[in-house]
Write an enzyme that holds these catalytic residues in place. Structure first.
Site, PDB file in Angstrom:
ATOM      1  CB  SER A   1      49.002  26.203  92.268  1.00 17.23           C
ATOM      2  OG  SER A   1      48.391  27.416  92.640  1.00 17.23           O
TER       3      SER A   1
ATOM      4  CE1 TYR B   1      44.983  25.795  88.303  1.00 20.35           C
ATOM      5  CE2 TYR B   1      45.261  27.014  90.345  1.00 20.35           C
ATOM      6  CZ  TYR B   1      45.779  26.531  89.173  1.00 20.35           C
ATOM      7  OH  TYR B   1      47.089  26.754  88.839  1.00 20.35           O
TER       8      TYR B   1
ATOM      9  CE  LYS C   1      48.634  23.156  89.306  1.00 17.85           C
ATOM     10  NZ  LYS C   1      49.122  22.837  87.927  1.00 17.85           N
TER      11      LYS C   1
ATOM     12  CG  ASN D   1      49.037  35.204  92.627  1.00 18.40           C
ATOM     13  OD1 ASN D   1      49.104  34.595  93.693  1.00 18.40           O
ATOM     14  ND2 ASN D   1      47.907  35.486  92.032  1.00 18.40           N
TER      15      ASN D   1
ATOM     16  NE  ARG E   1      45.301  36.384  95.737  1.00 18.38           N
ATOM     17  CZ  ARG E   1      44.387  36.766  96.632  1.00 18.38           C
ATOM     18  NH1 ARG E   1      44.760  37.332  97.768  1.00 18.38           N
ATOM     19  NH2 ARG E   1      43.108  36.540  96.415  1.00 18.38           N
TER      20      ARG E   1
HETATM   21  N1  LIG Z   1      50.334  31.506  86.328  1.00 20.32           N
HETATM   22  C1  LIG Z   1      50.391  31.274  87.636  1.00 20.32           C
HETATM   23  O1  LIG Z   1      50.355  32.200  88.455  1.00 20.32           O
HETATM   24  C2  LIG Z   1      50.521  29.863  88.148  1.00 20.32           C
HETATM   25  C3  LIG Z   1      50.654  29.673  89.537  1.00 20.32           C
HETATM   26  C4  LIG Z   1      50.771  28.384  90.017  1.00 20.32           C
HETATM   27  C5  LIG Z   1      50.778  27.305  89.163  1.00 20.32           C
HETATM   28  N2  LIG Z   1      50.628  27.527  87.818  1.00 20.32           N
HETATM   29  C6  LIG Z   1      50.608  26.350  86.953  1.00 20.32           C
HETATM   30  O2  LIG Z   1      51.522  26.554  85.892  1.00 20.32           O
HETATM   31  C7  LIG Z   1      51.055  25.858  84.730  1.00 20.32           C
HETATM   32  C8  LIG Z   1      51.038  26.806  83.556  1.00 20.32           C
HETATM   33  O3  LIG Z   1      50.167  27.862  83.883  1.00 20.32           O
HETATM   34  P1  LIG Z   1      50.164  29.241  83.069  1.00 20.32           P
HETATM   35  O4  LIG Z   1      49.697  30.286  84.007  1.00 20.32           O
HETATM   36  O5  LIG Z   1      51.457  29.403  82.349  1.00 20.32           O
HETATM   37  O6  LIG Z   1      48.956  28.961  82.108  1.00 20.32           O
HETATM   38  P2  LIG Z   1      48.777  29.282  80.570  1.00 20.32           P
HETATM   39  O7  LIG Z   1      47.307  29.189  80.335  1.00 20.32           O
HETATM   40  O8  LIG Z   1      49.514  30.512  80.165  1.00 20.32           O
HETATM   41  O9  LIG Z   1      49.507  28.045  79.890  1.00 20.32           O
HETATM   42  C9  LIG Z   1      48.951  26.760  79.927  1.00 20.32           C
HETATM   43  C10 LIG Z   1      49.487  25.981  78.761  1.00 20.32           C
HETATM   44  O10 LIG Z   1      48.923  24.661  78.799  1.00 20.32           O
HETATM   45  C11 LIG Z   1      48.395  24.352  77.522  1.00 20.32           C
HETATM   46  N3  LIG Z   1      47.237  23.476  77.709  1.00 20.32           N
HETATM   47  C12 LIG Z   1      46.035  23.781  78.220  1.00 20.32           C
HETATM   48  N4  LIG Z   1      45.215  22.725  78.212  1.00 20.32           N
HETATM   49  C13 LIG Z   1      45.923  21.707  77.652  1.00 20.32           C
HETATM   50  C14 LIG Z   1      45.630  20.356  77.357  1.00 20.32           C
HETATM   51  N5  LIG Z   1      44.437  19.835  77.625  1.00 20.32           N
HETATM   52  N6  LIG Z   1      46.605  19.595  76.799  1.00 20.32           N
HETATM   53  C15 LIG Z   1      47.807  20.117  76.540  1.00 20.32           C
HETATM   54  N7  LIG Z   1      48.155  21.404  76.793  1.00 20.32           N
HETATM   55  C16 LIG Z   1      47.209  22.183  77.338  1.00 20.32           C
HETATM   56  C17 LIG Z   1      47.983  25.683  76.924  1.00 20.32           C
HETATM   57  O11 LIG Z   1      47.918  25.592  75.541  1.00 20.32           O
HETATM   58  C18 LIG Z   1      49.105  26.586  77.420  1.00 20.32           C
HETATM   59  O12 LIG Z   1      50.237  26.529  76.576  1.00 20.32           O
HETATM   60  C19 LIG Z   1      49.678  25.297  85.075  1.00 20.32           C
HETATM   61  O13 LIG Z   1      49.830  23.948  85.451  1.00 20.32           O
HETATM   62  C20 LIG Z   1      49.264  26.114  86.292  1.00 20.32           C
HETATM   63  O14 LIG Z   1      48.385  25.383  87.131  1.00 20.32           O
HETATM   64  C21 LIG Z   1      50.508  28.778  87.299  1.00 20.32           C
END
Ligand SMILES: NC(=O)c1ccc[n+]([C@@H]2O[C@H](COP(=O)([O-])OP(=O)(O)OC[C@H]3O[C@@H](n4cnc5c(N)ncnc54)[C@H](O)[C@@H]3O)[C@@H](O)[C@H]2O)c1
Length: 287
Positions: free
Chosen positions: A40, A99, A103, A128, A167
């Site tokens: 991230s 967070y 990461k 984002n 962002r």
């Molecule tokens: N959305 C963003 O803008 C963004 C930006 C940078 C990085 N990320 C990273 O992308 C990844 C996904 O994020 P997202 O925004 O799609 O989130 P999200 O909450 O939509 O999805 C997260 C997924 O992880 C699963 N999960 C949560 N806790 C868990 C656990 N303990 N064991 C197994 N599965 C688990 C949830 O059920 C869900 O399917 C994350 O690692 C996040 O840090 C997201």
């Protein structure tokens, strides 16, 4: 900053469990040939800025400045207001949230663990991310969900700071395309930004959504601010373009239209936003 132990447990320990399984060659893991970690931009904290004498990496903004309505970041050396510039992968890593720290650890675990295990590993520092399919119920998935839920319920939107905070919003299709391109490449041991390279401010987001929904809710700039928020974010995409050939295709205007069309097909219920605001206030993190 609420469930600190849970963030660390899921992001750091969960990743270490995965590496352990790979190291022990458990559950058919011998066939794993690539590791791509969803890292991230949060690991940069406040990103790269042009200061008086060169590039600087400002830390948290002073409470006094924020209380006086000075929201822009200062050059830590001169104290002048600094200008945001695109943040590249060699920029200073100094996360400003729990967070972000988890990461950073997760990214280092995967890159270091992958190298030790002989599995090609790459970190993608997503900016984002937004798009159809994202959660509209979880208030921590970002302002597009929060604002959409409020506006579709005819409620007003309270914009923090002066609304000029920005962002790099990247559409899900571009994120998927970048991820597939990296999986298919033979690049290893590297970290890449995945974004659009363009900054969009929060007021623009709110007005775009209001117009897409034809909502009667008002957009109100409150001057409230959250402790720990960064001010601006723009990704420098030179590395991923050069090494992988990835170039984002979806502009914010196009992406937000597709997102709004999808939201209109969804059932809108409480996003938990008001509850999250009360929690922030109770913890002294919202002023
Ligand atoms: N959305 C963003 O803008 C963004 C930006 C940078 C990085 N990320 C990273 O992308 C990844 C996904 O994020 P997202 O925004 O799609 O989130 P999200 O909450 O939509 O999805 C997260 C997924 O992880 C699963 N999960 C949560 N806790 C868990 C656990 N303990 N064991 C197994 N599965 C688990 C949830 O059920 C869900 O399917 C994350 O690692 C996040 O840090 C997201």
């Amino acid at each position: 900053m609420y469930e600190i132990d849970r963030y660390v447990d899921v992001n750091a320990r969960g990743t270490s469990l995965l590496l352990d399984m790979l190291a022990k060659k458990e559950a058919g893991s011998e066939s794993v040939r690539r590791l791509v970690v969803a890292s991230s931009r949060a690991i940069y904290g406040e990103g790269k800025y042009q200061g008086r004498d060169g590039f600087v990496y400002p830390c948290a903004r002073a409470l006094e400045d924020l209380q006086n309505g000075i929201f822009e970041c200062r050059d830590p050396d001169s104290g002048d207001i600094a200008t945001p510039v695109p943040t590249d992968e060699s920029s200073r890593i100094h996360p400003s949230s729990i967070y972000g720290i988890t990461k950073q650890v997760q990214e280092q675990l995967i890159l270091t663990g992958g190298a030790a295990l002989g599995i090609g590993a790459v970190a993608l520092r997503y900016q984002n991310v937004y798009g159809p399919g994202q959660s509209l119920k979880n208030p921590y998935t970002g302002i597009l969900s929060i604002f959409s839920t409020l506006l579709l319920q005819g409620k007003d939107v309270n914009i923090f700071e002066d609304g000029k905070e920005s962002r790099d919003f990247v559409f899900i299709d571009d994120v998927v395309a970048a991820t597939i391109a990296v999986i298919d490449s033979d690049v290893t041991g590297k970290a890449y930004n995945v974004g659009t390279g363009e900054a969009t401010d929060v007021l623009t987001v709110a007005h775009s959504l209001k117009s897409n929904y034809g909502s009667g809710g008002e957009i109100k700039v409150s001057g409230n601010f959250r402790i720990g928020d960064i001010r601006h974010n723009i990704a420098d995409l030179s590395s991923i373009k050069r090494d992988i050939g990835f170039v984002p295709k979806v502009s914010f205007a196009e992406g937000v239209k597709a997102f709004s069309q999808w939201v209109k097909t969804q059932e809108i219920s409480d996003s938990g936003y008001e509850r999250s605001v009360s929690e922030l206030r109770a913890k002294g993190l919202l002023k």
